[in-house]
Design a protein around this motif. Structure first.
Motif, PDB file in Angstrom:
ATOM      1  N   THR A 130      10.596 -12.366   7.504  1.00  0.00           N
ATOM      2  CA  THR A 130      10.356 -13.742   7.052  1.00  0.00           C
ATOM      3  C   THR A 130      10.410 -14.748   8.190  1.00  0.00           C
ATOM      4  O   THR A 130       9.898 -15.868   8.056  1.00  0.00           O
ATOM      5  N   ALA A 131      11.033 -14.383   9.306  1.00  0.00           N
ATOM      6  CA  ALA A 131      11.403 -15.380  10.316  1.00  0.00           C
ATOM      7  C   ALA A 131      10.205 -16.014  11.017  1.00  0.00           C
ATOM      8  O   ALA A 131       9.986 -17.229  10.919  1.00  0.00           O
ATOM      9  N   SER A 132       9.440 -15.222  11.743  1.00  0.00           N
ATOM     10  CA  SER A 132       8.390 -15.813  12.564  1.00  0.00           C
ATOM     11  C   SER A 132       7.249 -16.442  11.766  1.00  0.00           C
ATOM     12  O   SER A 132       6.757 -17.516  12.156  1.00  0.00           O
ATOM     13  N   PRO A 133       6.770 -15.850  10.655  1.00  0.00           N
ATOM     14  CA  PRO A 133       5.745 -16.562   9.888  1.00  0.00           C
ATOM     15  C   PRO A 133       6.198 -17.954   9.453  1.00  0.00           C
ATOM     16  O   PRO A 133       5.439 -18.925   9.548  1.00  0.00           O
ATOM     17  N   SER A 134       7.437 -18.052   8.987  1.00  0.00           N
ATOM     18  CA  SER A 134       7.958 -19.352   8.561  1.00  0.00           C
ATOM     19  C   SER A 134       8.144 -20.281   9.754  1.00  0.00           C
ATOM     20  O   SER A 134       7.759 -21.463   9.708  1.00  0.00           O
ATOM     21  N   ALA A 135       8.726 -19.764  10.831  1.00  0.00           N
ATOM     22  CA  ALA A 135       9.020 -20.608  11.996  1.00  0.00           C
ATOM     23  C   ALA A 135       7.749 -21.101  12.677  1.00  0.00           C
ATOM     24  O   ALA A 135       7.653 -22.281  13.044  1.00  0.00           O
ATOM     25  N   TYR A 136       6.764 -20.240  12.871  1.00  0.00           N
ATOM     26  CA  TYR A 136       5.514 -20.645  13.518  1.00  0.00           C
ATOM     27  C   TYR A 136       4.850 -21.777  12.718  1.00  0.00           C
ATOM     28  O   TYR A 136       4.338 -22.751  13.287  1.00  0.00           O
TER      29      TYR A 136
END
Length: 525
Positions: A130-136
């Protein structure tokens, strides 16, 4: 409680506007999240000798836990969770994911068997997806275009800070705990169990912090306000059935591809059984996980062919794209294995403590990773301005340049030389990441970039993370030498070089004809 951005901050930012102080605050929190992401992901490598001792695991088991159990599910869940990040509340999604992977990291400290630890690692992989898709996406909305690359670079630095710091903190906690409690500490916990809990539980507090972040309007940094998706979870489920078995059978029925899907399932199941037969029953979880990954990728590609023929044509149907993924995937095949087993090699060969290995491997790794990715990206961009194949030159360089220092590192009996060669190897190997990723982006149309990114990371994760560490560990078990296990992976070098050369030859024409080939496949351009 997470809230929407205020009215003033919802307004479109002018192209020349600077990011607000709150934007930089959000970036700081996201950097901490990504650093913790890699702390929780990598800490197993420094704890491996302790885990093997207490749970009776082999080096191959460690390779499976570090690579396959985490990597396969991280890669596969990344696609549907990425779609959910595109359509739902990103702060809430990241909060849930962070809480999940932090809890699973802490649960790792309660494991009493390799199977229980594998289950926890799968949970870590799904949560971290979940981290990078949300953060980007969040960063792209909080920062205007002219500051976005800087913001994403700062966020990405969390990879190296977290990965390096995990070795230092994990080794220190494990050694100090075991020294203080040689018969087991409170609740009977060993040092490695305490280390998992020490890095996992703070993540739950960080999740509460993340939950307080404001959700920006999509597109606010470019004045292109996107309406809320009417059914984000329906879209998530539609994506889920394209790649997560056994839901893939539902997707196959929907796209009238059930027969081909079942045939592929049968072939992959047969190959999986053959690998288990030759490698031994103890390898069943490794090859079952890899088989699931391969079948899932086939199902996803088949679905993409029916849902979006032009995107399928420019990604799966473009040999140049496949060769770039293969070349970098085999680079990662070696890199992940070195990262996974370097601490164990130091302990076995030089008799060093986990704390010492964490300090002298983890510390330089932070700087080496940052230097390699930065220098490689700069070189790739400069060469691309001069030659159509400029980015591929860097990929080819990274296939060959680390080999001498890798051989020296894992054959030397001099501890200092080993510590010196590792960061040099990392600088030379990591320079390929940006160039390979950018090369795949050059081969597709702008609307296809998200799918191309997903395809790139699925391919490189399944090749590099799901296979490299396990094979290195298996050879180490057979030969009694971790160094031999690492160096045995050099058998893939001719394949990597061949793939890079093929990409070098094919990329210019593929890039020049991308619009024409997309149009022939039905793209309205």
């Amino acid at each position: 409680m997470a809230a929407d951005a205020s009215g003033a901050e919802r307004a479109a930012l002018p192209e020349q506007a600077k990011a607000s102080a709150y934007s930089w605050y959000v970036l700081f929190v996201l950097f901490l999240v990504y650093a913790l992401n890699f702390i929780d992901r990598q800490i197993l490598t420094i704890l491996a000798p302790h885990i093997r001792r207490d749970l009776g695991l082999s080096q191959a088991d460690i390779g499976f836990l570090y690579g396959t159990a985490f990597g396969v599910f991280y890669a596969l869940f990344g696609i549907p969770l990425g779609r959910l990040a595109d359509n739902w509340h990103r702060v809430r999604l990241m909060t849930i994911g962070l809480a999940l992977w932090s809890a699973m990291t802490a649960v790792s400290g309660l494991a009493k068997s390799g199977l229980q630890l594998a289950g926890a690692r799968i949970g870590v992989g799904i949560g971290e997806a979940t981290a990078s898709p949300s953060a980007y996406s969040l960063i792209s909305d909080w920062f205007p275009k002219r500051q976005r690359a800087t913001a994403l670079a700062i966020y990405s630095a969390g990879i190296y800070f977290g990965g390096g710091f995990s070795l230092f903190i994990g080794g220190s906690i494990a050694d100090n705990w075991d020294r203080a409690y040689p018969e087991g500490g409170p609740w009977g916990l060993a040092g490695w169990q305490a280390a998992f809990m020490a890095v996992g539980l703070p993540g739950l507090l960080l999740a509460l912090w993340v939950f307080t972040l404001r959700e920006p309007m999509r597109g606010q940094s470019e004045g292109l306000m996107a309406p809320k998706h009417p059914a984000p979870f329906r879209s998530f489920l539609e994506e889920l059935v394209t790649i997560i078995p056994p839901f893939t059978l539902i997707g196959a029925v929907k796209h009238r591809a059930l027969v081909s899907n079942l045939v592929a399932l049968g072939v992959i199941a047969g190959l999986t059984w053959t690998l288990i037969h030759f490698d031994g029953w103890q390898s069943r979880f490794q090859w079952l996980a890899v088989g699931i990954g391969v079948y899932a990728v086939f199902s996803w590609a088949s679905s993409l062919r029916h849902r979006d023929a032009p995107t399928f044509k420019l990604i799966v149907g473009t040999p140049a794209f496949i060769y770039v993924v293969l070349a970098y995937g085999l680079n990662a095949f070696l890199a992940y294995s070195v990262a996974g087993f370097a601490p164990s090699h130091a302990a076995a060969t030089f008799g060093v403590s986990s704390a010492e290995a964490g300090l002298w491997i983890g510390g330089p790794a932070i700087l080496a990773g940052l230097a390699g990715v930065t220098l490689g990206g700069l070189a790739a961009d400069r060469l691309r301005q001069l030659y159509p194949t400029g980015r591929i030159m860097v990929v080819l360089f990274a296939s060959l340049a680390p080999v001498p220092t890798l051989i020296i590192a894992f054959t030397t009996t001099d501890k200092s030389l080993f510590y010196a060669m590792l960061p040099v190897t990392q600088v030379l190997a990591s320079c390929a990441l940006g160039s390979a990723a950018a090369a795949t982006q050059d081969l597709v149309l702008p609307r296809m970039r998200g799918t191309a990114t997903a395809a790139f990371f699925i391919g490189t994760t399944l090749i590099g993370l799901a296979l490299g560490p396990y094979i290195a560990g298996r050879v180490a078990d057979l030969t009694g030498s971790i160094g031999t296990g690492i160096l045995s992976l050099l058998f893939t070098l001719p394949i990597a070089v061949g793939a890079a050369i093929a990409a070098y030859r094919l990329v210019p024409a593929a890039e020049a004809t991308r619009a024409e080939r997309a149009r022939a496949a039905g793209e309205n351009i």
